[in-house]
Design a protein around this motif. Sequence first.
Motif, PDB file in Angstrom:
ATOM      1  N   GLN A   1     -49.892  -5.273  -0.338  1.00  0.00           N
ATOM      2  CA  GLN A   1     -48.732  -5.868   0.323  1.00  0.00           C
ATOM      3  C   GLN A   1     -47.872  -6.643  -0.662  1.00  0.00           C
ATOM      4  O   GLN A   1     -46.640  -6.650  -0.551  1.00  0.00           O
ATOM      5  CB  GLN A   1     -49.189  -6.750   1.488  1.00  0.00           C
ATOM      6  N   GLN A   2     -48.499  -7.288  -1.617  1.00  0.00           N
ATOM      7  CA  GLN A   2     -47.740  -7.991  -2.649  1.00  0.00           C
ATOM      8  C   GLN A   2     -46.939  -7.009  -3.493  1.00  0.00           C
ATOM      9  O   GLN A   2     -45.758  -7.239  -3.806  1.00  0.00           O
ATOM     10  CB  GLN A   2     -48.689  -8.800  -3.547  1.00  0.00           C
ATOM     11  N   LEU A   3     -47.550  -5.885  -3.863  1.00  0.00           N
ATOM     12  CA  LEU A   3     -46.869  -4.865  -4.647  1.00  0.00           C
ATOM     13  C   LEU A   3     -45.671  -4.295  -3.875  1.00  0.00           C
ATOM     14  O   LEU A   3     -44.578  -4.116  -4.424  1.00  0.00           O
ATOM     15  CB  LEU A   3     -47.853  -3.745  -4.992  1.00  0.00           C
ATOM     16  N   ILE A   4     -45.884  -4.031  -2.593  1.00  0.00           N
ATOM     17  CA  ILE A   4     -44.821  -3.482  -1.754  1.00  0.00           C
ATOM     18  C   ILE A   4     -43.659  -4.465  -1.639  1.00  0.00           C
ATOM     19  O   ILE A   4     -42.485  -4.090  -1.749  1.00  0.00           O
ATOM     20  CB  ILE A   4     -45.379  -3.127  -0.358  1.00  0.00           C
ATOM     21  N   ALA A   5     -43.980  -5.749  -1.418  1.00  0.00           N
ATOM     22  CA  ALA A   5     -42.932  -6.764  -1.281  1.00  0.00           C
ATOM     23  C   ALA A   5     -42.150  -6.927  -2.574  1.00  0.00           C
ATOM     24  O   ALA A   5     -40.916  -7.046  -2.561  1.00  0.00           O
ATOM     25  CB  ALA A   5     -43.559  -8.096  -0.861  1.00  0.00           C
ATOM     26  N   THR A   6     -42.847  -6.909  -3.698  1.00  0.00           N
ATOM     27  CA  THR A   6     -42.180  -7.053  -5.000  1.00  0.00           C
ATOM     28  C   THR A   6     -41.209  -5.909  -5.243  1.00  0.00           C
ATOM     29  O   THR A   6     -40.176  -6.074  -5.894  1.00  0.00           O
ATOM     30  CB  THR A   6     -43.233  -7.103  -6.123  1.00  0.00           C
ATOM     31  N   ALA A   7     -41.520  -4.734  -4.680  1.00  0.00           N
ATOM     32  CA  ALA A   7     -40.655  -3.564  -4.851  1.00  0.00           C
ATOM     33  C   ALA A   7     -39.453  -3.577  -3.899  1.00  0.00           C
ATOM     34  O   ALA A   7     -38.630  -2.659  -3.936  1.00  0.00           O
ATOM     35  CB  ALA A   7     -41.465  -2.289  -4.654  1.00  0.00           C
ATOM     36  N   GLY A   8     -39.349  -4.589  -3.039  1.00  0.00           N
ATOM     37  CA  GLY A   8     -38.173  -4.724  -2.188  1.00  0.00           C
ATOM     38  C   GLY A   8     -38.309  -4.177  -0.783  1.00  0.00           C
ATOM     39  O   GLY A   8     -37.310  -4.020  -0.072  1.00  0.00           O
ATOM     40  N   TYR A   9     -39.541  -3.920  -0.356  1.00  0.00           N
ATOM     41  CA  TYR A   9     -39.782  -3.474   1.018  1.00  0.00           C
ATOM     42  C   TYR A   9     -40.305  -4.657   1.837  1.00  0.00           C
ATOM     43  O   TYR A   9     -41.142  -5.417   1.351  1.00  0.00           O
ATOM     44  CB  TYR A   9     -40.829  -2.359   1.065  1.00  0.00           C
ATOM     45  N   HIS A  10     -39.837  -4.790   3.059  1.00  0.00           N
ATOM     46  CA  HIS A  10     -40.360  -5.850   3.920  1.00  0.00           C
ATOM     47  C   HIS A  10     -41.247  -5.233   4.990  1.00  0.00           C
ATOM     48  O   HIS A  10     -40.970  -4.149   5.500  1.00  0.00           O
ATOM     49  CB  HIS A  10     -39.237  -6.680   4.546  1.00  0.00           C
ATOM     50  N   GLN A  11     -42.318  -5.940   5.305  1.00  0.00           N
ATOM     51  CA  GLN A  11     -43.211  -5.484   6.371  1.00  0.00           C
ATOM     52  C   GLN A  11     -42.590  -5.873   7.706  1.00  0.00           C
ATOM     53  O   GLN A  11     -42.354  -7.044   7.982  1.00  0.00           O
ATOM     54  CB  GLN A  11     -44.592  -6.113   6.235  1.00  0.00           C
ATOM     55  N   TYR A  12     -42.312  -4.882   8.553  1.00  0.00           N
ATOM     56  CA  TYR A  12     -41.745  -5.202   9.854  1.00  0.00           C
ATOM     57  C   TYR A  12     -42.691  -4.833  10.998  1.00  0.00           C
ATOM     58  O   TYR A  12     -42.440  -5.179  12.149  1.00  0.00           O
ATOM     59  CB  TYR A  12     -40.388  -4.523  10.049  1.00  0.00           C
ATOM     60  N   GLU A  13     -43.776  -4.151  10.680  1.00  0.00           N
ATOM     61  CA  GLU A  13     -44.753  -3.732  11.683  1.00  0.00           C
ATOM     62  C   GLU A  13     -46.109  -3.694  10.999  1.00  0.00           C
ATOM     63  O   GLU A  13     -46.189  -3.759   9.770  1.00  0.00           O
ATOM     64  CB  GLU A  13     -44.339  -2.363  12.249  1.00  0.00           C
ATOM     65  N   VAL A  14     -47.188  -3.614  11.763  1.00  0.00           N
ATOM     66  CA  VAL A  14     -48.530  -3.709  11.193  1.00  0.00           C
ATOM     67  C   VAL A  14     -48.718  -2.802   9.982  1.00  0.00           C
ATOM     68  O   VAL A  14     -49.274  -3.205   8.960  1.00  0.00           O
ATOM     69  CB  VAL A  14     -49.590  -3.391  12.280  1.00  0.00           C
ATOM     70  N   SER A  15     -48.248  -1.569  10.075  1.00  0.00           N
ATOM     71  CA  SER A  15     -48.476  -0.601   8.995  1.00  0.00           C
ATOM     72  C   SER A  15     -47.180  -0.034   8.427  1.00  0.00           C
ATOM     73  O   SER A  15     -47.216   0.994   7.754  1.00  0.00           O
ATOM     74  CB  SER A  15     -49.344   0.556   9.509  1.00  0.00           C
ATOM     75  N   ALA A  16     -46.044  -0.688   8.665  1.00  0.00           N
ATOM     76  CA  ALA A  16     -44.752  -0.122   8.268  1.00  0.00           C
ATOM     77  C   ALA A  16     -43.956  -1.100   7.414  1.00  0.00           C
ATOM     78  O   ALA A  16     -43.880  -2.294   7.723  1.00  0.00           O
ATOM     79  CB  ALA A  16     -43.951   0.280   9.502  1.00  0.00           C
ATOM     80  N   TYR A  17     -43.320  -0.551   6.366  1.00  0.00           N
ATOM     81  CA  TYR A  17     -42.563  -1.331   5.401  1.00  0.00           C
ATOM     82  C   TYR A  17     -41.259  -0.584   5.118  1.00  0.00           C
ATOM     83  O   TYR A  17     -41.258   0.644   4.987  1.00  0.00           O
ATOM     84  CB  TYR A  17     -43.357  -1.499   4.103  1.00  0.00           C
ATOM     85  N   ALA A  18     -40.163  -1.332   5.014  1.00  0.00           N
ATOM     86  CA  ALA A  18     -38.877  -0.648   4.862  1.00  0.00           C
ATOM     87  C   ALA A  18     -37.931  -1.450   3.994  1.00  0.00           C
ATOM     88  O   ALA A  18     -38.025  -2.677   3.890  1.00  0.00           O
ATOM     89  CB  ALA A  18     -38.243  -0.420   6.240  1.00  0.00           C
TER      90      ALA A  18
END
Length: 394
Positions: A235-252
């Motif tokens: 989740q940290q890697l995903i957030a650093t790449a500019g995706y936000h978690q908006y649902e349990v298993s979804a990032y956009a």
Amino acid sequence: MILPPLSLYIHIPWCVQKCPYCDFNSHGVDRLKGATDTPHEAGLPEQDYIKALMQDLDADLAGVQDRKLTSIFFGGGTPSLFSPEAIEQILQGVEQRIPFTDDIEITLEANPGTVEQARFEGYRNAGVNRLSIGIQSFDPAQLKRLGRIHGRDDAIRAAESARNAGFSRFNLDLMHGLPNQTEAEALADMQQAIDLQPDHLSWYQLTLEPNTAFYQAPPPLPDDDTLWEIQQAGQQLIATAGYHQYEVSAYAKTGSEARHNLNYWQFGDYLAIGAGAHGKISWPTAGGGLEIVRTSKQRHPKQYLNAVDYISQRTALEPAELPVEFLMNALRLKEGVDESLYPQRTGQPLSSLSPELKKLQEMGLMELGTGRLKTTDEGFIYLNAVLETFLSSE
């Protein structure tokens, strides 16, 4: 009474082969051969199935109630086994029956082993404007364990081909917690996905579901500590790449949330056609309330193709069921939903939730007084415990 937005789910139930972890209604192509007397393309009775889909939809049209479709989702199975011409025929048939909003989102699930750029271009020309590509992993050994028919290069090529075909919106579907997977391996999968620059990522943990090969013969999965470390680091890697978690298993990326899925989580309505498809429709009652009805269709493709009545089950939800039905969807969203949505979508006053909400606030699992139905960060992690509070009050 203002009815919710309306979506359409279309189920294509066939795959090249059944994956050992999959509990969806999917059937290997070879099992279908001979199910009808008409010629098949790649073993699929496209025209027979399209005819059945349209008849199925015709029987559901009363549920439209003067609404336009805001989204369509082709799920499976492997919808990309159907030709672009078949997908176009389906979309044309749907639009002849139900009007589309000007900005309708039309998503098609695709597997890397069943597509190439020309096929993607065909889907784009047919009206599909978003893809969801089932990668699951880029690790060749894991792909083999998972029963996938594609390799690492196929997965990378599929994402690149989607962009080259004109898809600015596409999701990559990944799993973590795979057999013997380490944190480094899981992060390598995610980094490769990020490098392909999708606007949306689905990232969920492998679970062993009943009626799957993995459930019958469980593979060695990471322990709980490793799973937690994978999730936190990922989740940290995903957030650093500019995706936000908006649902349990979804990032956009901002503005790229899947509108079809948002309609599910916000307790919107959706027609559902195809073998085993599940739908939800709200019906106004004479007293100004709502009756919410869930339907499921004939599950096996052969039964569905030969059906007279496509509905296998129709269930009107009891008022006591509505709090959990609503919240088990809405609270999957990281930011929850505006609290006004609860009475709009259930016909019940917000006060019907008050005892449980106050208890959860005292436990530090729900935020109150914000105008939203929303968990705390801790409540989002322990969402099942939040929902159990409402289940125990039924």
